[in-house]
Design an enzyme around this catalytic site. Structure first.
Site, PDB file in Angstrom:
ATOM      1  CB  CYS A 140      -1.002  -0.011   1.155  1.00 19.97           C
ATOM      2  SG  CYS A 140      -0.320   0.235   2.799  1.00 19.97           S
TER       3      CYS A 140
ATOM      4  NE  ARG B  92      -4.580   1.633   1.553  1.00 24.68           N
ATOM      5  CZ  ARG B  92      -4.364   2.331   0.445  1.00 24.68           C
ATOM      6  NH1 ARG B  92      -5.196   2.213  -0.569  1.00 24.68           N
ATOM      7  NH2 ARG B  92      -3.335   3.141   0.352  1.00 24.68           N
TER       8      ARG B  92
ATOM      9  CG  ASP C 249      -4.877   5.458   2.535  1.00 25.72           C
ATOM     10  OD1 ASP C 249      -5.042   4.962   3.674  1.00 25.72           O
ATOM     11  OD2 ASP C 249      -3.835   6.048   2.200  1.00 25.72           O
TER      12      ASP C 249
END
Length: 159
Positions: free
Chosen positions: A7, A13, A125
């Site tokens: 990520c 994440r 996100d």
């Protein structure tokens, strides 16, 4: 076999995906799988976000010791499967100039099952958002990781 989740900052994440997959590996009969995560922004040694830690604690997974790592060429060379959270991470990998040794997919390509489907969307996100947003993002991640585990198990029968 090594699976790498990617990520941006490696603080929400990809660490949630990594920790959840680690949690599930033994139950899935995949003890030969090594799991890691990294971020394209190069942030080093930052803890996971408070919200990510809280969401995983709700399912009994401890993320409190996670420290971020920046994505390195070596990570790409040593990973059999690279799962990115967003198209921007695919672009960042291309800019690095190191061709990954394994397959690279958007994580949500596995949302509908163990066979990747084209046209998948990003895992948004959640940084700076509420814990409820983190829960929703984790549910997407969990579903996709569960399907990846099915795929990995079917590609290594008897393990």
């Amino acid at each position: 076999m090594k699976v790498l989740f990617v990520c941006s900052g490696n603080i929400c994440r990809s660490p949630m995906a990594e920790a959840y997959m680690r949690h599930r590996i033994a139950d899935a009969g995949l003890s030969h799988v090594v799991v890691a995560s990294a971020g394209t922004l190069g942030i080093e040694r930052a803890p996971a976000s408070r919200e990510a830690v809280a969401v995983l604690a709700e399912i009994g997974v401890d993320l409190s010791n996670h420290r971020s790592a920046g994505l390195r060429n070596e990570d790409l060379r040593t990973s059999d499967l690279v799962l990115v959270m967003a198209l921007e991470h695919l672009a960042a990998i291309e800019r690095m100039g190191t061709a990954p040794s394994g397959d690279v997919h958007l994580l949500r390509e596995f949302e509908e099952g163990p066979d990747p489907r084209p046209g998948a969307e990003d895992v948004d996100d959640p940084i700076g958002r509420s814990v409820e947003v983190y829960r929703r993002q984790f549910e997407q991640i969990r579903l996709c990781v569960d399907h990846v585990l099915i795929r990995l198990r079917s590609s290594h029968p008897g393990r």
